[in-house]
Design a protein around this motif. Structure first.
Motif, PDB file in Angstrom:
ATOM      1  N   ARG A  49       0.833  -1.209   0.000  1.00  0.00           N
ATOM      2  CA  ARG A  49       0.000   0.000   0.000  1.00  0.00           C
ATOM      3  C   ARG A  49       0.859   1.247   0.000  1.00  0.00           C
ATOM      4  O   ARG A  49       0.590   2.203  -0.732  1.00  0.00           O
ATOM      5  CB  ARG A  49      -0.913   0.022   1.218  1.00  0.00           C
ATOM      6  CG  ARG A  49      -2.067  -0.910   1.118  1.00  0.00           C
ATOM      7  CD  ARG A  49      -2.940  -0.769   2.317  1.00  0.00           C
ATOM      8  NE  ARG A  49      -4.031  -1.724   2.276  1.00  0.00           N
ATOM      9  CZ  ARG A  49      -5.098  -1.630   3.019  1.00  0.00           C
ATOM     10  NH1 ARG A  49      -5.229  -0.644   3.870  1.00  0.00           N
ATOM     11  NH2 ARG A  49      -6.044  -2.533   2.942  1.00  0.00           N
ATOM     12  N   ARG A  50       1.886   1.281   0.829  1.00  0.00           N
ATOM     13  CA  ARG A  50       2.766   2.457   0.880  1.00  0.00           C
ATOM     14  C   ARG A  50       3.488   2.675  -0.441  1.00  0.00           C
ATOM     15  O   ARG A  50       3.635   3.803  -0.911  1.00  0.00           O
ATOM     16  CB  ARG A  50       3.779   2.301   2.006  1.00  0.00           C
ATOM     17  CG  ARG A  50       3.174   2.471   3.357  1.00  0.00           C
ATOM     18  CD  ARG A  50       4.208   2.346   4.428  1.00  0.00           C
ATOM     19  NE  ARG A  50       3.599   2.555   5.731  1.00  0.00           N
ATOM     20  CZ  ARG A  50       4.219   2.317   6.859  1.00  0.00           C
ATOM     21  NH1 ARG A  50       5.452   1.882   6.873  1.00  0.00           N
ATOM     22  NH2 ARG A  50       3.597   2.537   7.996  1.00  0.00           N
ATOM     23  N   PHE A  81       2.577   1.673  -3.571  1.00  0.00           N
ATOM     24  CA  PHE A  81       1.691   2.118  -4.640  1.00  0.00           C
ATOM     25  C   PHE A  81       1.129   3.508  -4.362  1.00  0.00           C
ATOM     26  O   PHE A  81       0.876   4.270  -5.292  1.00  0.00           O
ATOM     27  CB  PHE A  81       0.574   1.105  -4.890  1.00  0.00           C
ATOM     28  CG  PHE A  81       1.067  -0.112  -5.625  1.00  0.00           C
ATOM     29  CD1 PHE A  81       1.534  -0.013  -6.922  1.00  0.00           C
ATOM     30  CD2 PHE A  81       1.092  -1.342  -5.011  1.00  0.00           C
ATOM     31  CE1 PHE A  81       2.005  -1.115  -7.609  1.00  0.00           C
ATOM     32  CE2 PHE A  81       1.561  -2.461  -5.683  1.00  0.00           C
ATOM     33  CZ  PHE A  81       2.015  -2.345  -6.975  1.00  0.00           C
ATOM     34  N   ASP A  82       0.952   3.863  -3.092  1.00  0.00           N
ATOM     35  CA  ASP A  82       0.512   5.222  -2.770  1.00  0.00           C
ATOM     36  C   ASP A  82       1.560   6.236  -3.210  1.00  0.00           C
ATOM     37  O   ASP A  82       1.239   7.244  -3.835  1.00  0.00           O
ATOM     38  CB  ASP A  82       0.239   5.346  -1.276  1.00  0.00           C
ATOM     39  CG  ASP A  82      -0.278   6.712  -0.904  1.00  0.00           C
ATOM     40  OD1 ASP A  82      -1.227   7.189  -1.560  1.00  0.00           O
ATOM     41  OD2 ASP A  82       0.271   7.318   0.043  1.00  0.00           O
ATOM     42  N   SER A  83       2.820   5.982  -2.910  1.00  0.00           N
ATOM     43  CA  SER A  83       3.868   6.922  -3.320  1.00  0.00           C
ATOM     44  C   SER A  83       4.063   6.904  -4.835  1.00  0.00           C
ATOM     45  O   SER A  83       4.356   7.936  -5.438  1.00  0.00           O
ATOM     46  CB  SER A  83       5.181   6.600  -2.619  1.00  0.00           C
ATOM     47  OG  SER A  83       5.682   5.352  -3.050  1.00  0.00           O
ATOM     48  N   TRP A  84       3.877   5.756  -5.474  1.00  0.00           N
ATOM     49  CA  TRP A  84       4.042   5.652  -6.919  1.00  0.00           C
ATOM     50  C   TRP A  84       2.943   6.427  -7.641  1.00  0.00           C
ATOM     51  O   TRP A  84       3.200   7.128  -8.609  1.00  0.00           O
ATOM     52  CB  TRP A  84       4.023   4.188  -7.315  1.00  0.00           C
ATOM     53  CG  TRP A  84       4.442   3.906  -8.729  1.00  0.00           C
ATOM     54  CD1 TRP A  84       5.353   4.601  -9.474  1.00  0.00           C
ATOM     55  CD2 TRP A  84       3.971   2.847  -9.552  1.00  0.00           C
ATOM     56  NE1 TRP A  84       5.476   4.029 -10.703  1.00  0.00           N
ATOM     57  CE2 TRP A  84       4.645   2.940 -10.782  1.00  0.00           C
ATOM     58  CE3 TRP A  84       3.071   1.822  -9.363  1.00  0.00           C
ATOM     59  CZ2 TRP A  84       4.426   2.052 -11.812  1.00  0.00           C
ATOM     60  CZ3 TRP A  84       2.872   0.933 -10.399  1.00  0.00           C
ATOM     61  CH2 TRP A  84       3.536   1.052 -11.602  1.00  0.00           C
ATOM     62  N   VAL A  85       1.709   6.337  -7.158  1.00  0.00           N
ATOM     63  CA  VAL A  85       0.593   7.063  -7.773  1.00  0.00           C
ATOM     64  C   VAL A  85       0.773   8.564  -7.577  1.00  0.00           C
ATOM     65  O   VAL A  85       0.497   9.343  -8.482  1.00  0.00           O
ATOM     66  CB  VAL A  85      -0.750   6.572  -7.190  1.00  0.00           C
ATOM     67  CG1 VAL A  85      -1.885   7.499  -7.572  1.00  0.00           C
ATOM     68  CG2 VAL A  85      -1.047   5.161  -7.659  1.00  0.00           C
ATOM     69  N   LYS A  86       1.253   8.981  -6.402  1.00  0.00           N
ATOM     70  CA  LYS A  86       1.474  10.411  -6.166  1.00  0.00           C
ATOM     71  C   LYS A  86       2.509  10.976  -7.118  1.00  0.00           C
ATOM     72  O   LYS A  86       2.411  12.125  -7.534  1.00  0.00           O
ATOM     73  CB  LYS A  86       1.922  10.643  -4.731  1.00  0.00           C
ATOM     74  CG  LYS A  86       0.803  10.563  -3.733  1.00  0.00           C
ATOM     75  CD  LYS A  86       1.316  10.849  -2.346  1.00  0.00           C
ATOM     76  CE  LYS A  86       0.221  10.682  -1.320  1.00  0.00           C
ATOM     77  NZ  LYS A  86       0.733  10.880   0.048  1.00  0.00           N
ATOM     78  N   ALA A 107      -5.641  13.713   1.060  1.00  0.00           N
ATOM     79  CA  ALA A 107      -5.351  12.306   0.760  1.00  0.00           C
ATOM     80  C   ALA A 107      -5.897  11.424   1.870  1.00  0.00           C
ATOM     81  O   ALA A 107      -5.928  11.809   3.034  1.00  0.00           O
ATOM     82  CB  ALA A 107      -3.843  12.114   0.631  1.00  0.00           C
ATOM     83  N   SER A 152      -5.864   8.668   4.581  1.00  0.00           N
ATOM     84  CA  SER A 152      -4.775   8.216   5.443  1.00  0.00           C
ATOM     85  C   SER A 152      -4.621   6.709   5.331  1.00  0.00           C
ATOM     86  O   SER A 152      -5.582   5.982   5.142  1.00  0.00           O
ATOM     87  CB  SER A 152      -5.061   8.611   6.893  1.00  0.00           C
ATOM     88  OG  SER A 152      -6.224   7.951   7.332  1.00  0.00           O
ATOM     89  N   LEU A 153      -3.373   6.256   5.417  1.00  0.00           N
ATOM     90  CA  LEU A 153      -3.100   4.827   5.385  1.00  0.00           C
ATOM     91  C   LEU A 153      -3.205   4.270   6.798  1.00  0.00           C
ATOM     92  O   LEU A 153      -2.582   4.778   7.717  1.00  0.00           O
ATOM     93  CB  LEU A 153      -1.694   4.559   4.849  1.00  0.00           C
ATOM     94  CG  LEU A 153      -1.510   4.722   3.367  1.00  0.00           C
ATOM     95  CD1 LEU A 153      -0.062   4.477   3.005  1.00  0.00           C
ATOM     96  CD2 LEU A 153      -2.393   3.763   2.611  1.00  0.00           C
TER      97      LEU A 153
END
Length: 94
Positions: free
Chosen positions: A47-48, A50-55, A71, A73-74
């Motif tokens: 999750r972390r 892909f979250d940073s990759w999408v951003k 955004a 929150s995770l």
């Protein structure tokens, strides 16, 4: 005795450089390093990542009034969950 010491030092050197050797072999096969993340378990780490990759690949979105969107929150997933993603828990009624 000298031969054993030489083999031990050679094994120690290969052990210290094993990560580098593995990275080079993956690069030679066409893989590339696009990020490193840390998480308590595999799902949280994914999750972390892909979250940073999408951003990085998506421009910042905004709400209709022009303010930036907040955004989500995770959170760490529930440890008893057997289902990945945004799907309901297994066995739950629709």
């Amino acid at each position: 005795a000298v031969g054993a010491i030489v083999w031990a030092l050679l094994g120690l050197l290969v052990g210290f450089e094993a990560g580098t050797l593995h990275r080079f072999s993956l690069a030679r096969r066409g893989f590339r390093n696009i990020g490193i993340v840390v998480g308590d378990d595999l799902e949280l780490a994914e999750r972390r990542f892909f979250d940073s990759w999408v951003k990085e690949t998506k421009p910042a979105s905004s709400t209709p009034n022009g303010a930036p969107a907040r955004a989500a929150s995770l959170r760490a997933p529930h440890p008893a969950s057997d289902v990945l993603g945004l799907f309901p828990e297994s066995g739950a009624a629709p």
